[in-house]
Design an enzyme around this catalytic site. Sequence first.
Site, PDB file in Angstrom:
ATOM      1  N   GLU A  40       0.839  -1.205   0.000  1.00 36.29           N
ATOM      2  CA  GLU A  40       0.000   0.000   0.000  1.00 36.29           C
ATOM      3  C   GLU A  40       0.877   1.260   0.000  1.00 36.29           C
ATOM      4  O   GLU A  40       1.903   1.298   0.696  1.00 36.29           O
ATOM      5  CB  GLU A  40      -0.846  -0.009   1.287  1.00 36.29           C
ATOM      6  CG  GLU A  40      -1.750   1.202   1.457  1.00 36.29           C
ATOM      7  CD  GLU A  40      -2.370   1.275   2.862  1.00 36.29           C
ATOM      8  OE1 GLU A  40      -1.742   0.818   3.849  1.00 36.29           O
ATOM      9  OE2 GLU A  40      -3.485   1.810   2.959  1.00 36.29           O
ATOM     10  N   LYS A 123      -9.658   2.115  -1.876  1.00 33.98           N
ATOM     11  CA  LYS A 123      -9.806   1.566  -0.515  1.00 33.98           C
ATOM     12  C   LYS A 123     -11.119   2.017   0.118  1.00 33.98           C
ATOM     13  O   LYS A 123     -11.426   3.222   0.130  1.00 33.98           O
ATOM     14  CB  LYS A 123      -8.618   2.022   0.324  1.00 33.98           C
ATOM     15  CG  LYS A 123      -8.534   1.439   1.721  1.00 33.98           C
ATOM     16  CD  LYS A 123      -7.269   1.942   2.405  1.00 33.98           C
ATOM     17  CE  LYS A 123      -7.063   1.411   3.785  1.00 33.98           C
ATOM     18  NZ  LYS A 123      -5.839   1.974   4.407  1.00 33.98           N
ATOM     19  N   CYS A 158      -5.039  -3.000   3.304  1.00 34.00           N
ATOM     20  CA  CYS A 158      -4.623  -2.736   4.695  1.00 34.00           C
ATOM     21  C   CYS A 158      -5.774  -2.814   5.711  1.00 34.00           C
ATOM     22  O   CYS A 158      -6.247  -3.897   6.026  1.00 34.00           O
ATOM     23  CB  CYS A 158      -3.877  -1.401   4.749  1.00 34.00           C
ATOM     24  SG  CYS A 158      -2.804  -1.267   6.195  1.00 34.00           S
TER      25      CYS A 158
END
Length: 278
Positions: A40, A123, A158
């Site tokens: 990421e 995300k 994440c």
Amino acid sequence: MRASLLQVAVNGDETVESRRRRVADLVREQAGADLVVLPELWTTGAFAHEDFGREAEPLDGPTRQAMAEAAREAGVWLHAGSVPERGAPDGGSGGGADAGEGPLYNTSLVFSPSGELAAVYRKIHRFGFDEGEAVLMSAGDALVTVPLPHTTLGLATCYDLRFPELFRGLVDAGAETLVVPAGWPERRRSHWTLLARARAVENQAFVLACGTAGTHAGVPQAGHSIVVDPWGEVLAEAGPDEQVLTVDLDPAKVAKTREQFPALKDRLLGLPTPTPRP
Ligand SMILES: O=C(O)CCC(=O)C(=O)O
């Protein structure tokens, strides 16, 4: 299927441009792999919040160009981790956008072996509670799967790892290999390993979780990228430093596991809503 996870060291003393060149070279060195995965926000560092706006790129920015070229030269599928993306000015609300600027997103890019952009994932769960990414960036709103010749990827990033319902959605959409680029901090490394294994077991899927090494913005990174099979066994795990973690996977193991231990079929859909306590 051969997968290589590039656990890049993201330290504050290297420029974004130099890291981009170095990572592109590392990708080229993976010729022979089927899939290469990056972490990421490896251009800036996931905790370098003050750099997000300055280093943000449009979807066709320099990282896309460099990674498309590297994927094509290596002849690999490339999950190029994520970059801070500057969306179009009318592209949404919030996300730290100043007047006239588009919103920021934490955006993953996937390239085919011919260098075509095959998928974009923004995300969904932003980290930081009332700070950092949670206030600077806008949230994505779409689940993304990517069919490859050997398997179907499901994309997450994440902090998403803490939200099992997102992964269930990806499995319902056909995902067999869950790919999680991250910039996970050392302080919560035990959660990283535990959650990667949990997502693999409950979804009977491979999990490829690729983190960063190094320290940026004062936050030591966990490293310890990990590959877990659909039975929850750890096939490979990196150490704390920059490392290429290469592993051979048998994609048929997903169907075999789901057939031999068909727990996914026992899901109770439409569970009753709990009655609130008086
Ligand atoms: O959930 C965590 O502990 C770490 C999440 C994180 O660092 C991120 O999403 O950038």
